[in-house]
Structures are given as structure tokens and as C-alpha cells.
Design a protein around this motif. Structure first.
Motif, PDB file in Angstrom:
ATOM      1  N   PRO A 165     -62.225  48.380 -36.876  1.00 16.16           N
ATOM      2  CA  PRO A 165     -61.192  48.542 -38.404  1.00 16.16           C
ATOM      3  C   PRO A 165     -60.798  47.375 -39.467  1.00 16.16           C
ATOM      4  CG  PRO A 165     -60.486  48.254 -36.650  1.00 16.16           C
ATOM      5  CD  PRO A 165     -61.655  47.947 -36.415  1.00 16.16           C
ATOM      6  N   GLU A 176     -56.082  46.121 -37.481  1.00 11.71           N
ATOM      7  CA  GLU A 176     -56.146  46.019 -35.453  1.00 11.71           C
ATOM      8  C   GLU A 176     -55.563  44.136 -36.273  1.00 11.71           C
ATOM      9  OE1 GLU A 176     -60.064  44.408 -33.298  1.00 11.71           O
ATOM     10  OE2 GLU A 176     -61.457  43.783 -35.433  1.00 11.71           O
ATOM     11  N   TYR A 200     -59.239  50.394 -30.388  1.00 12.13           N
ATOM     12  CA  TYR A 200     -59.780  49.331 -32.308  1.00 12.13           C
ATOM     13  C   TYR A 200     -61.508  48.802 -31.414  1.00 12.13           C
ATOM     14  CZ  TYR A 200     -55.887  49.466 -34.183  1.00 12.13           C
ATOM     15  OH  TYR A 200     -54.298  49.782 -34.792  1.00 12.13           O
TER      16      TYR A 200
END
Ligand code: NDP
Ligand code: 8X3
Length: 259
Positions: free
Chosen positions: A215, A191, A210
């Protein structure tokens, strides 16, 4: 902390995401930078910021990496000292579309192949001869987990990243004898990037992938790139396959919430 001497790092795709975070990391460490991308205003902002904050030297090259003559012209505009790139970070790249193969759009396929494979090759072909001549240099390709495994609807993007993996290995076989290092970083989902927004053609809802897990961040990847680049001269880290803790593979993400 200042770099041991004024090393020059060229980062493709420095206007956003991993490339931008990497430029910030190297700037902070005192490296001089060549930053590339299509969005001139972002490159100019970064240049101004890094020069002011870290007193480093920054050159910007504004071109579309899919265009071989534009890439050659941009690199050719650097004077001979600036052409002596110590570290090339081949980062510019993208995914376009998320369709099964029989519904894929040719324009998406061409964009990914032209950027992720051909663009990386154009830049490498310009920078590598100088590194070979000097007997020194480090090429770091940004691959992906998609360069190691294939997932449904990932077809062409995964193929381009498998090509990056093959090129990293091929470059290393060709260049080690001249004293060069060739490495790659293969992240899972990251991200703080425009990756998902680009893949889904700017559709913000589809791009929200996300929100229910953590992430990697662009800074996690930048830190890893810096780690790979700052090893002792005799050490080459060949590949770093990295994912967030809740990701086990391209298709197994445990969406159990964010911390
Ligand atoms: P972003 O979209 O945030 O950044 C992509 C960068 O590439 C931008 O700076 C963009 O600059 C540049 N770029 C794209 N197309 C071109 C072009 N035709 N010419 C010149 N520059 C171009 O994405 P990420 O930071 O996520 O992506 C960086 C790399 O990391 C890519 O190679 C991607 O495949 C890889 N990757 C990403 C992951 C993720 O989940 N985000 C995971 C694993 C790998 P501009 O638009 O200004 O031209
Ligand atoms: C980006 C990671 O899983 O979206 O390369 O392909 S993935």
C-alpha cells in the motif's frame, strides 16, 4: 533546508501515522510546528526530537478534537504569534468498525462523525478567521479514496469522508476571495499507521490487511502533503487522489505480493 521564513504549520493527529510522518517532513524543512493529539507523551517526544534535530520551534496541544470547548481552550492557549497559522493540516480522523449498516454500532458512528467531520470543523473555525484577516493561509484536509467512492461495510466512514470532500470544496468557495488556499489529499490504503488497528478495535489479526501487497506508506502521503503545501503562491492543488500501484479502487486491490 530551512523554510523561507518561520512559517507555522498546525497538524492535527500528529501522534501517529500520516500526521506523525507529516510532522517529520515539515520539521526537516525548517517549519515551526503546532502538534496536536490525545497522547501527550508522544507529542512531548516529538517536540524534544525536532527541537534537538532541526532547531525549530514546536508547540504541543493535548486535547480531544471531538470536544469543541477543549479544542477552543487548547488553541486559545497559544500566544498571538503562535496563533498565526500559515498551514492547517486537518488530519485527525479514524474509521471505527466494518459492519453492514443494519449491524453498525452507534458508538462507532458517533466517534467517526464527531472526529472526522465535527473535529475538522472545530479546528477550522478557530484557525480560518486569522487566515482571512491576514489574507494568507493554506488549509489542507486529509480526505480519502473513501471520500470519492463507497465500499461495502464502509458506509459511515465513507459518509464522513464524503463530508470532508464537500467541506473542502465549500471552504474553497468561501475562502479563495480572501487569498487562502484550500486543498485536500485523498489516499487509498496507507500503512505505517494505526488506522486498521483502530478500525478493528485493536484486533491485530483483523488489522493485518497490508501483508500481501504494497500500500502507500505514511511517508508517501507526507511527501505529497509537503508538495501541495510548497507550491508557488499562485498555484493551488485542489485534490490529490493517490493509491499504491497495486490498488485500482477501494474494492480492487491486487494482492500479488510485496516488493
Ligand atoms: P492513525 O490512527 O495512525 O492516526 C490518527 C491520528 O488522529 C492520531 O494522531 C490520533 O491521535 C488522532 N486522533 C484520532 N482521534 C482523535 C481525537 N478524538 N482527538 C484528537 N486526535 C485524534 O491513522 P492515519 O494516520 O491513517 O489517519 C490520519 C488521517 O488519514 C485520518 O483522517 C484517516 O481517515 C485518513 N486516511 C487514512 C488512510 C489509511 O489507510 N491509513 C487512507 C486515507 C485517509 P491520538 O490517538 O493521540 O489522539
Ligand atoms: C482509508 C482508506 O479504503 O480503508 O481512508 O477507506 S479505506
Amino acid at each position: 533546508m530551512k523554510a523561507p521564513y518561520s512559517k507555522i504549520v498546525l497538524i492535527t493527529g500528529a501522534t501517529s501515522g500520516i500526521g506523525k510522518a507529516t510532522s517529520a517532513k515539515f520539521a526537516k524543512q525548517g517549519y515551526n510546528l503546532v502538534l496536536t493529539g490525545r497522547r501527550l507523551s508522544i507529542l512531548e517526544e516529538l517536540k524534544k526530537k525536532y527541537k534537538r534535530k532541526y532547531a525549530i520551534k514546536v508547540k504541543i496541544l493535548n486535547f480531544d478534537i471531538r470536544n469543541s470547548s477543549a479544542t477552543k481552550k487548547a488553541f486559545g492557549s497559544l500566544d498571538s504569534n503562535w496563533k498565526k497559522i500559515d498551514i492547517l493540516i486537518n488530519n485527525a480522523g479514524l474509521a471505527k468498525g466494518f459492519d453492514p449498516i443494519h449491524k453498525g454500532k452507534l458508538i462507532d458512528w458517533e466517534t467517526m462523525i464527531d472526529t472526522n467531520i465535527k473535529g475538522l470543523l472545530y479546528m477550522t473555525r478557530l484557525v480560518a478567521p486569522g487566515m482571512v484577516k491576514r489574507g494568507n493561509g493554506h488549509i489542507i484536509n486529509i480526505c480519502s479514496t473513501a471520500g470519492h467512492e463507497v465500499y461495502p461495510k464502509g458506509n459511515v466512514y465513507c459518509a464522513t469522508k464524503h463530508a470532508v470532500d464537500a467541506l473542502t470544496k465549500g471552504m474553497r468557495l468561501d475562502l479563495t476571495q480572501y487569498g487562502l488556499k484550500v486543498s485536500q489529499i485523498s489516499p487509498g490504503a496507507v500503512e505505517e499507521t494505526e488506522f486498521s488497528l483502530n478500525r478493528f478495535d485493536g484486533d491485530k489479526n483483523k488489522a493485518k490487511i497490508y501483508e500481501d501487497y504494497n500500500p502507500l506508506t505514511s511517508r508517501d502521503v507526507a511527501r505529497t502533503i509537503y508538495f501541495v503545501a510548497s507550491q508557488p503562491q499562485h498555484v493551488n492543488i485542489q485534490d490529490v487522489l493517490m493509491m499504491g500501484r497495486q490498488q485500482a479502487s477501494s474494492t480492487q486491490i491486487h494482492r500479488t505480493g510485496r516488493s
